[in-house]
Design a protein around this motif. Sequence first.
Motif, PDB file in Angstrom:
ATOM      1  N   TRP A  95     -28.188  -8.010  49.352  1.00  0.00           N
ATOM      2  CA  TRP A  95     -28.185  -7.900  47.966  1.00  0.00           C
ATOM      3  C   TRP A  95     -28.306  -8.991  47.107  1.00  0.00           C
ATOM      4  N   TYR A  99     -31.654 -10.099  45.290  1.00  0.00           N
ATOM      5  CA  TYR A  99     -31.751 -10.009  43.842  1.00  0.00           C
ATOM      6  C   TYR A  99     -31.899 -11.145  43.008  1.00  0.00           C
ATOM      7  N   ARG A 130     -29.931  -0.239  52.060  1.00  0.00           N
ATOM      8  CA  ARG A 130     -28.763   0.070  51.523  1.00  0.00           C
ATOM      9  C   ARG A 130     -27.502  -0.620  52.220  1.00  0.00           C
ATOM     10  N   GLY A 177     -24.289   1.764  51.721  1.00  0.00           N
ATOM     11  CA  GLY A 177     -24.265   2.320  50.541  1.00  0.00           C
ATOM     12  C   GLY A 177     -23.444   1.882  49.430  1.00  0.00           C
ATOM     13  N   GLU A 179     -22.687  -0.139  45.302  1.00  0.00           N
ATOM     14  CA  GLU A 179     -23.196  -1.188  44.549  1.00  0.00           C
ATOM     15  C   GLU A 179     -23.419  -2.377  45.459  1.00  0.00           C
ATOM     16  N   ARG A 180     -24.299  -3.093  45.003  1.00  0.00           N
ATOM     17  CA  ARG A 180     -24.634  -4.662  45.408  1.00  0.00           C
ATOM     18  C   ARG A 180     -24.513  -4.559  47.045  1.00  0.00           C
ATOM     19  N   THR A 185     -31.205  -1.783  46.909  1.00  0.00           N
ATOM     20  CA  THR A 185     -30.539  -1.716  45.863  1.00  0.00           C
ATOM     21  C   THR A 185     -30.698  -2.899  45.043  1.00  0.00           C
ATOM     22  N   GLU A 188     -33.952  -2.349  42.810  1.00  0.00           N
ATOM     23  CA  GLU A 188     -33.705  -1.337  41.671  1.00  0.00           C
ATOM     24  C   GLU A 188     -32.967  -2.221  40.556  1.00  0.00           C
ATOM     25  N   ASP A 189     -31.865  -2.959  40.954  1.00  0.00           N
ATOM     26  CA  ASP A 189     -31.051  -3.726  40.105  1.00  0.00           C
ATOM     27  C   ASP A 189     -32.016  -4.537  39.335  1.00  0.00           C
TER      28      ASP A 189
END
Length: 223
Positions: A95, A99, A130, A177, A179-180, A185, A188-189
């Motif tokens: 992530w 990100y 995830r 799974g 957050e972050r 993920t 999507e963020d």
Amino acid sequence: MFPFWKVAIEPVLRAANARRIVEIGALAGEHTELLLDTMGEDAELHVIDPVPQFDPDEHRERFGGRYVFHRDISHNVLPRLEPMDAALIDGDHNWYTVYHELRQLAEVSERAAVALPVMLLHDTYWPYGRRDLYYTPDRIPQEFRQPFQHKGMRPGRRKLVPRGGLNPQMANAEIEGGERNGVLTAVEDFIAEFVWPLRRLDLPIYFGLTILVEEAALAENLE
Ligand SMILES: C[S@@+](CC[C@H](N)C(=O)[O-])C[C@H]1O[C@@H](n2cnc3c(N)ncnc32)[C@H](O)[C@@H]1O
């Protein structure tokens, strides 16, 4: 990313008329070679990998266009590049890394007042959609790092498995799974925060490929 070349990557690069491309994560350079063989003399290719398993000088000699190899991690390089037409993202699959790669690419485009590059991201489905993987865990700030172990994964199992499974030699997040956690993920963020509407297309094969493009750029291309 190699298996996506004919069905998705080459057609997308052609449709976008991508002349400036950045490839993040090259490994043995198989995919880089396809890019070298396809792009013309007016093209510019930046390849980023801290631990390439090929000789960048050999690629530089073969390529007719402008080839720049960066032996570094993406976060150190992306802010220094000119805006790109396309970005192939297949480096560290977690992530925090993905990100911030997306954010950095967006910041460069925004500063130059041009559209986001067409983004092609690998590993957006199981197992790393995830769940974080860390090539070098110490590089990830602790607050963004999931607890991890060198153990394998099986579909449908949130926890790592005690024996066997996929990629047991890699530093995989203990739990899937939340957050972050994971590449999808991160995508999507990023989409949720980005100022302009984006079109997202997912190909749920070979660990997943996700393509992101600004709606406005798509509309312009169709005119
Ligand atoms: C899954 S492999 C890439 C496979 C390649 N894209 C292909 O299609 O054949 C991931 C690569 O990313 C590199 N890598 C790891 N962390 C990275 C980072 N932070 N920035 C850029 N590359 C990174 C690794 O050294 C490795 O070679």
